[in-house]
Motif scaffolding. Structure first.
Motif, PDB file in Angstrom:
ATOM      1  N   ILE A   2       0.863  -1.179   0.000  1.00  0.00           N
ATOM      2  CA  ILE A   2       0.000   0.000   0.000  1.00  0.00           C
ATOM      3  C   ILE A   2       0.900   1.230   0.000  1.00  0.00           C
ATOM      4  CG2 ILE A   2      -1.734   1.323   1.264  1.00  0.00           C
ATOM      5  CD1 ILE A   2      -2.736  -1.323   2.423  1.00  0.00           C
ATOM      6  N   ASP A  40      -7.959  -0.800  -7.237  1.00  0.00           N
ATOM      7  CA  ASP A  40      -6.791  -0.910  -6.355  1.00  0.00           C
ATOM      8  C   ASP A  40      -6.670   0.260  -5.390  1.00  0.00           C
ATOM      9  OD1 ASP A  40      -6.011  -3.305  -7.583  1.00  0.00           O
ATOM     10  OD2 ASP A  40      -4.904  -2.209  -9.139  1.00  0.00           O
ATOM     11  N   VAL A  41      -7.590   1.211  -5.469  1.00  0.00           N
ATOM     12  CA  VAL A  41      -7.517   2.411  -4.634  1.00  0.00           C
ATOM     13  C   VAL A  41      -8.228   2.170  -3.312  1.00  0.00           C
ATOM     14  CG1 VAL A  41      -8.144   4.848  -4.464  1.00  0.00           C
ATOM     15  CG2 VAL A  41      -7.355   3.899  -6.652  1.00  0.00           C
ATOM     16  N   VAL A  42      -7.517   2.456  -2.224  1.00  0.00           N
ATOM     17  CA  VAL A  42      -8.088   2.344  -0.883  1.00  0.00           C
ATOM     18  C   VAL A  42      -8.958   3.563  -0.597  1.00  0.00           C
ATOM     19  CG1 VAL A  42      -7.545   2.196   1.583  1.00  0.00           C
ATOM     20  CG2 VAL A  42      -6.108   0.977  -0.101  1.00  0.00           C
ATOM     21  N   SER A  43      -8.410   4.759  -0.836  1.00  0.00           N
ATOM     22  CA  SER A  43      -9.160   5.991  -0.630  1.00  0.00           C
ATOM     23  C   SER A  43      -8.403   7.160  -1.253  1.00  0.00           C
ATOM     24  CB  SER A  43      -9.393   6.265   0.859  1.00  0.00           C
ATOM     25  OG  SER A  43      -8.155   6.455   1.525  1.00  0.00           O
ATOM     26  N   VAL A  70     -15.057   4.615  -5.478  1.00  0.00           N
ATOM     27  CA  VAL A  70     -13.832   4.895  -4.724  1.00  0.00           C
ATOM     28  C   VAL A  70     -14.172   5.860  -3.589  1.00  0.00           C
ATOM     29  CG1 VAL A  70     -11.549   5.961  -4.838  1.00  0.00           C
ATOM     30  CG2 VAL A  70     -12.332   4.496  -6.712  1.00  0.00           C
ATOM     31  N   THR A  93      -4.303   6.689  -1.771  1.00  0.00           N
ATOM     32  CA  THR A  93      -3.766   5.483  -1.139  1.00  0.00           C
ATOM     33  C   THR A  93      -4.155   4.307  -2.020  1.00  0.00           C
ATOM     34  OG1 THR A  93      -4.080   6.523   1.014  1.00  0.00           O
ATOM     35  CG2 THR A  93      -3.679   4.153   0.999  1.00  0.00           C
ATOM     36  N   VAL A  94      -3.143   3.571  -2.480  1.00  0.00           N
ATOM     37  CA  VAL A  94      -3.375   2.577  -3.521  1.00  0.00           C
ATOM     38  C   VAL A  94      -2.539   1.318  -3.286  1.00  0.00           C
ATOM     39  CG1 VAL A  94      -1.610   3.599  -5.016  1.00  0.00           C
ATOM     40  CG2 VAL A  94      -3.456   2.294  -6.041  1.00  0.00           C
ATOM     41  N   LEU A  95      -3.095   0.193  -3.691  1.00  0.00           N
ATOM     42  CA  LEU A  95      -2.339  -1.063  -3.713  1.00  0.00           C
ATOM     43  C   LEU A  95      -1.534  -1.076  -5.003  1.00  0.00           C
ATOM     44  CD1 LEU A  95      -5.263  -3.420  -2.711  1.00  0.00           C
ATOM     45  CD2 LEU A  95      -3.329  -2.788  -1.274  1.00  0.00           C
TER      46      LEU A  95
END
Length: 126
Positions: A2, A40-43, A70, A93-95
């Motif tokens: 992350i 893949d985006v967390v936030s 998202v 914030t991304v994987l």
């Protein structure tokens, strides 16, 4: 892994269309430069300086196909004397499989002065 990916841009006026347009432009370059898929985006966290109140920069994401779900939030940047005015910042914030030094942070227009050490990276406008 992350990772956080940063971006910033400025506008000339506290204008709804300009705020959304510049935020959109920054996000498109950030997404393209880092090969980001919405899944893949967390936030995404946007901030804007106190002199920008005519639009939520987060509205720019809703113009991008596939980014409907998202999680995104806007907040006000803290007021620091002599801070860059009319500035929109973002933290995505991304994987990703990229190493930290492979992440491309995007700085456009007047915001380039925030990170002069990154001036050789792609996605710089203005």
């Amino acid at each position: 892994m992350i990772r956080g990916i940063r971006g910033a841009t400025t506008v000339d006026n506290n204008d709804k269309e300009e705020i959304i347009e510049r935020a959109h432009e920054m996000m498109i370059d950030l997404i393209d430069a880092n090969d980001i898929n919405a899944e893949d985006v967390v936030s995404v966290l946007f901030s804007a300086t106190g002199d920008l109140n005519q639009a939520f920069p987060a509205k720019s994401l809703r113009q991008i196909e596939g980014w409907t779900f998202v999680p995104v939030m806007c907040m006000r940047e803290i007021e620091v004397p002599e801070a860059l005015p009319k500035c929109i910042r973002v933290m995505v914030t991304v994987l990703t499989e990229r190493d930290q030094d492979q992440v491309e942070h995007i700085y456009h227009y007047g915001a380039k002065k925030l990170r002069p050490d990154l001036q050789e990276s792609k996605g710089e406008l203005g």
